[in-house]
Design a protein around this motif. Structure first.
Motif, PDB file in Angstrom:
ATOM      1  N   MET A  40       0.895  -1.433   0.026  1.00  0.00           N
ATOM      2  CA  MET A  40      -0.016  -0.006  -0.212  1.00  0.00           C
ATOM      3  C   MET A  40       0.891   1.094   0.107  1.00  0.00           C
ATOM      4  O   MET A  40       0.489   2.360   0.275  1.00  0.00           O
ATOM      5  N   HIS A  41       2.004   1.144  -0.235  1.00  0.00           N
ATOM      6  CA  HIS A  41       3.041   2.154  -0.115  1.00  0.00           C
ATOM      7  C   HIS A  41       3.001   3.133  -1.482  1.00  0.00           C
ATOM      8  O   HIS A  41       3.711   3.127  -2.217  1.00  0.00           O
ATOM      9  N   GLY A  42       1.896   3.903  -1.568  1.00  0.00           N
ATOM     10  CA  GLY A  42       1.465   4.807  -2.857  1.00  0.00           C
ATOM     11  C   GLY A  42       0.704   3.478  -3.786  1.00  0.00           C
ATOM     12  O   GLY A  42       0.605   2.398  -3.621  1.00  0.00           O
ATOM     13  N   TRP A  43       0.033   4.121  -4.639  1.00  0.00           N
ATOM     14  CA  TRP A  43      -0.995   3.553  -5.670  1.00  0.00           C
ATOM     15  C   TRP A  43      -0.085   3.075  -6.939  1.00  0.00           C
ATOM     16  O   TRP A  43       0.926   3.583  -7.320  1.00  0.00           O
ATOM     17  N   ALA A  44      -0.642   2.276  -7.624  1.00  0.00           N
ATOM     18  CA  ALA A  44      -0.111   1.844  -8.822  1.00  0.00           C
ATOM     19  C   ALA A  44       0.100   3.206  -9.781  1.00  0.00           C
ATOM     20  O   ALA A  44      -0.720   4.229  -9.774  1.00  0.00           O
ATOM     21  N   GLN A  45       1.129   3.220 -10.489  1.00  0.00           N
ATOM     22  CA  GLN A  45       1.504   4.652 -11.321  1.00  0.00           C
ATOM     23  C   GLN A  45       0.374   4.848 -12.254  1.00  0.00           C
ATOM     24  O   GLN A  45      -0.029   6.073 -12.294  1.00  0.00           O
ATOM     25  N   TRP A  46      -0.308   3.960 -12.833  1.00  0.00           N
ATOM     26  CA  TRP A  46      -1.372   4.531 -13.737  1.00  0.00           C
ATOM     27  C   TRP A  46      -2.964   4.912 -12.741  1.00  0.00           C
ATOM     28  O   TRP A  46      -3.237   5.795 -13.624  1.00  0.00           O
ATOM     29  N   VAL A  47      -2.942   4.352 -11.545  1.00  0.00           N
ATOM     30  CA  VAL A  47      -4.037   4.968 -10.824  1.00  0.00           C
ATOM     31  C   VAL A  47      -3.666   6.390 -10.518  1.00  0.00           C
ATOM     32  O   VAL A  47      -4.633   7.456 -10.535  1.00  0.00           O
ATOM     33  N   ILE A  48      -2.402   6.762 -10.118  1.00  0.00           N
ATOM     34  CA  ILE A  48      -2.117   8.079  -9.539  1.00  0.00           C
ATOM     35  C   ILE A  48      -1.806   8.814 -10.671  1.00  0.00           C
ATOM     36  O   ILE A  48      -2.515  10.199 -10.648  1.00  0.00           O
ATOM     37  N   ASP A  49      -1.489   8.383 -11.863  1.00  0.00           N
ATOM     38  CA  ASP A  49      -1.582   9.401 -13.034  1.00  0.00           C
ATOM     39  C   ASP A  49      -2.906   9.736 -13.319  1.00  0.00           C
ATOM     40  O   ASP A  49      -3.418  10.851 -13.981  1.00  0.00           O
ATOM     41  N   SER A  50      -3.969   8.824 -13.074  1.00  0.00           N
ATOM     42  CA  SER A  50      -5.586   8.875 -13.425  1.00  0.00           C
ATOM     43  C   SER A  50      -6.075  10.092 -12.639  1.00  0.00           C
ATOM     44  O   SER A  50      -6.940  10.753 -13.070  1.00  0.00           O
ATOM     45  N   VAL A  51      -5.859  10.211 -11.105  1.00  0.00           N
ATOM     46  CA  VAL A  51      -6.624  10.791 -10.290  1.00  0.00           C
ATOM     47  C   VAL A  51      -5.495  11.843  -9.611  1.00  0.00           C
ATOM     48  O   VAL A  51      -5.930  12.703  -8.962  1.00  0.00           O
ATOM     49  N   GLY A  52      -4.475  11.954  -9.759  1.00  0.00           N
ATOM     50  CA  GLY A  52      -3.483  12.979  -9.360  1.00  0.00           C
ATOM     51  C   GLY A  52      -2.929  13.917  -9.977  1.00  0.00           C
ATOM     52  O   GLY A  52      -2.014  14.719  -9.342  1.00  0.00           O
ATOM     53  N   LYS A  53      -3.061  14.235 -11.305  1.00  0.00           N
ATOM     54  CA  LYS A  53      -2.533  15.045 -12.012  1.00  0.00           C
ATOM     55  C   LYS A  53      -3.273  16.726 -11.623  1.00  0.00           C
ATOM     56  O   LYS A  53      -4.456  16.529 -10.948  1.00  0.00           O
ATOM     57  N   PRO A  54      -2.710  17.692 -11.939  1.00  0.00           N
ATOM     58  CA  PRO A  54      -3.052  18.846 -11.604  1.00  0.00           C
ATOM     59  C   PRO A  54      -4.552  19.261 -12.084  1.00  0.00           C
ATOM     60  O   PRO A  54      -5.281  19.648 -11.269  1.00  0.00           O
ATOM     61  N   GLU A  55      -4.986  18.797 -13.496  1.00  0.00           N
ATOM     62  CA  GLU A  55      -6.262  19.026 -13.683  1.00  0.00           C
ATOM     63  C   GLU A  55      -7.020  17.680 -13.865  1.00  0.00           C
ATOM     64  O   GLU A  55      -6.525  16.387 -14.320  1.00  0.00           O
ATOM     65  N   VAL A  56      -8.096  17.564 -13.071  1.00  0.00           N
ATOM     66  CA  VAL A  56      -8.738  16.298 -13.012  1.00  0.00           C
ATOM     67  C   VAL A  56      -9.595  16.070 -14.154  1.00  0.00           C
ATOM     68  O   VAL A  56     -10.402  16.797 -14.763  1.00  0.00           O
ATOM     69  N   VAL A  57      -9.377  14.858 -14.894  1.00  0.00           N
ATOM     70  CA  VAL A  57     -10.033  14.446 -16.010  1.00  0.00           C
ATOM     71  C   VAL A  57     -10.926  13.364 -15.644  1.00  0.00           C
ATOM     72  O   VAL A  57     -10.654  12.245 -15.199  1.00  0.00           O
ATOM     73  N   PRO A  58     -12.213  13.592 -16.062  1.00  0.00           N
ATOM     74  CA  PRO A  58     -13.598  12.745 -15.587  1.00  0.00           C
ATOM     75  C   PRO A  58     -13.457  11.362 -16.352  1.00  0.00           C
ATOM     76  O   PRO A  58     -13.605  10.520 -15.429  1.00  0.00           O
ATOM     77  N   ALA A  59     -12.916  11.184 -17.208  1.00  0.00           N
ATOM     78  CA  ALA A  59     -12.710   9.925 -18.091  1.00  0.00           C
ATOM     79  C   ALA A  59     -11.907   8.990 -17.406  1.00  0.00           C
ATOM     80  O   ALA A  59     -11.891   7.954 -17.237  1.00  0.00           O
ATOM     81  N   LEU A  60     -10.673   9.637 -16.871  1.00  0.00           N
ATOM     82  CA  LEU A  60      -9.559   9.043 -16.223  1.00  0.00           C
ATOM     83  C   LEU A  60     -10.014   8.445 -14.710  1.00  0.00           C
ATOM     84  O   LEU A  60      -9.749   7.355 -14.260  1.00  0.00           O
ATOM     85  N   VAL A  61     -10.875   9.647 -14.159  1.00  0.00           N
ATOM     86  CA  VAL A  61     -11.312   9.049 -12.811  1.00  0.00           C
ATOM     87  C   VAL A  61     -12.338   7.779 -12.803  1.00  0.00           C
ATOM     88  O   VAL A  61     -12.367   6.975 -11.963  1.00  0.00           O
ATOM     89  N   LEU A  62     -13.334   7.763 -13.953  1.00  0.00           N
ATOM     90  CA  LEU A  62     -14.077   6.747 -14.127  1.00  0.00           C
ATOM     91  C   LEU A  62     -13.305   5.500 -14.285  1.00  0.00           C
ATOM     92  O   LEU A  62     -13.900   4.636 -13.837  1.00  0.00           O
ATOM     93  N   ASP A  63     -12.139   5.641 -14.764  1.00  0.00           N
ATOM     94  CA  ASP A  63     -11.435   4.255 -15.200  1.00  0.00           C
ATOM     95  C   ASP A  63     -10.892   3.704 -13.860  1.00  0.00           C
ATOM     96  O   ASP A  63     -10.730   2.484 -13.607  1.00  0.00           O
ATOM     97  N   VAL A  64     -10.720   4.328 -12.735  1.00  0.00           N
ATOM     98  CA  VAL A  64     -10.544   4.030 -11.471  1.00  0.00           C
ATOM     99  C   VAL A  64     -11.539   3.871 -10.758  1.00  0.00           C
ATOM    100  O   VAL A  64     -11.584   2.711  -9.967  1.00  0.00           O
ATOM    101  N   PHE A  65     -12.610   4.636 -10.679  1.00  0.00           N
ATOM    102  CA  PHE A  65     -13.776   4.302  -9.708  1.00  0.00           C
ATOM    103  C   PHE A  65     -14.686   3.293 -10.295  1.00  0.00           C
ATOM    104  O   PHE A  65     -15.800   2.783  -9.563  1.00  0.00           O
TER     105      PHE A  65
END
Length: 280
Positions: free
Chosen positions: A137-162
């Motif tokens: 649990m030491h940080g999320w998978a790279q693609w996960v944090i790339d999807s939800v952790g960028k400066p601009e939130v991209v709804p389509a990427l958030v949907l991929d995680v949620f």
């Protein structure tokens, strides 16, 4: 007719720690249920369909913790400080005892509240949860944090995680997102400072430590652990680990669901939570 969460006004309350907290509340009666939000989320990120279902016969309160959304201050970078700040908010509302529903990062904070001030918590719901110190649990998978952790939130990427890639799950996610952001008065967006501080807290929480896993065995409040069977952010095995560590904890894993299982399955999850909270 009880006011819907989608129409509930944003209120503020000043706490003894000097922070002015933004919050919304709906429903009345019963032991108040306090909601603790996920990474980067504010008041708008709670699905009104879920909150309204939970508020049938019960007061439900959602709030922005310190430095988040419309609340003042600077977001802390530790789960422990987030828990102390949440306790300050609850104290500011003069609530002697509450039920708590913590989602994702909010579930970490909920565990800490139950450990710091046990008498405050009557019952505890931990959604998409993991105990402190869990290996992997030491940080999320790279693609996960790339999807939800960028400066601009991209709804389509958030949907991929949620949500999963099934048509049913994705459609449920799109509907939930539409419900969340349908209101005219939106909360203040979370800042980059909040994002950085919260991810620091998540990462520190996940530093592997078998001794820290023992901490949750001290939780004595009844606990309901819930998650999605395909959650890429907090894997289902952590729900099982957490439920196994907390004495008497119950667990349910929802099918064809990812991190946002509680919004996708909002009717079923609300029924399960209400049954758990109202059980004699």
């Amino acid at each position: 007719m009880t006011q819907s969460y989608a129409q509930a006004p944003i209120k503020t309350v000043s706490a003894a720690n000097g922070i002015e907290y933004a919050y919304r509340e709906v429903g009345e009666g019963g032991v108040p249920l306090v909601l603790l939000m996920h990474f980067r989320g504010n008041l708008d990120y709670w699905d009104p369909a879920l909150v309204d279902a939970l508020a049938q016969g019960r007061r439900v309160i959602a709030f922005d913790n310190t430095g988040v959304g419309g609340s003042s201050g600077t977001s802390p970078s530790t789960v422990t400080q987030m828990a102390l700040d949440a306790i300050a908010f609850i104290d500011a509302l003069d609530l002697a005892q509450v039920d708590i529903l913590g989602f994702s990062l909010g579930s970490f904070v909920a565990q800490e509240i139950a450990l710091i001030r046990p008498a405050l918590v009557r019952r505890l719901v931990l959604a998409s949860a993991a105990p402190q110190g869990a290996p992997g649990m030491h940080g999320w998978a790279q693609w996960v944090i790339d999807s939800v952790g960028k400066p601009e939130v991209v709804p389509a990427l958030v949907l991929d995680v949620f949500y999963t890639h099934s048509p049913e799950s994705r459609l449920a996610g799109e509907k939930a997102m539409g419900r969340m952001f349908s209101r005219a008065e939106l909360d203040a967006p979370t800042t980059w400072q909040t994002r950085q501080a919260q991810y620091d807290a998540v990462t520190a929480w996940g530093i592997p430590s078998f001794s820290l896993l023992e901490r949750v065995t001290a939780i004595r409040a009844p606990v309901f652990v819930a998650g999605g069977d395909s959650d890429p952010m907090i894997l289902p095995r952590y729900s099982h680990l957490l439920a196994g560590l907390i004495p008497g904890a119950e667990i349910k894993i929802y099918p064809d669901a990812a991190h946002g299982f509680l919004f996708q399955h909002h009717e079923e999850f609300a029924r399960d939570v209400k049954e758990f909270l109202e059980r004699v």
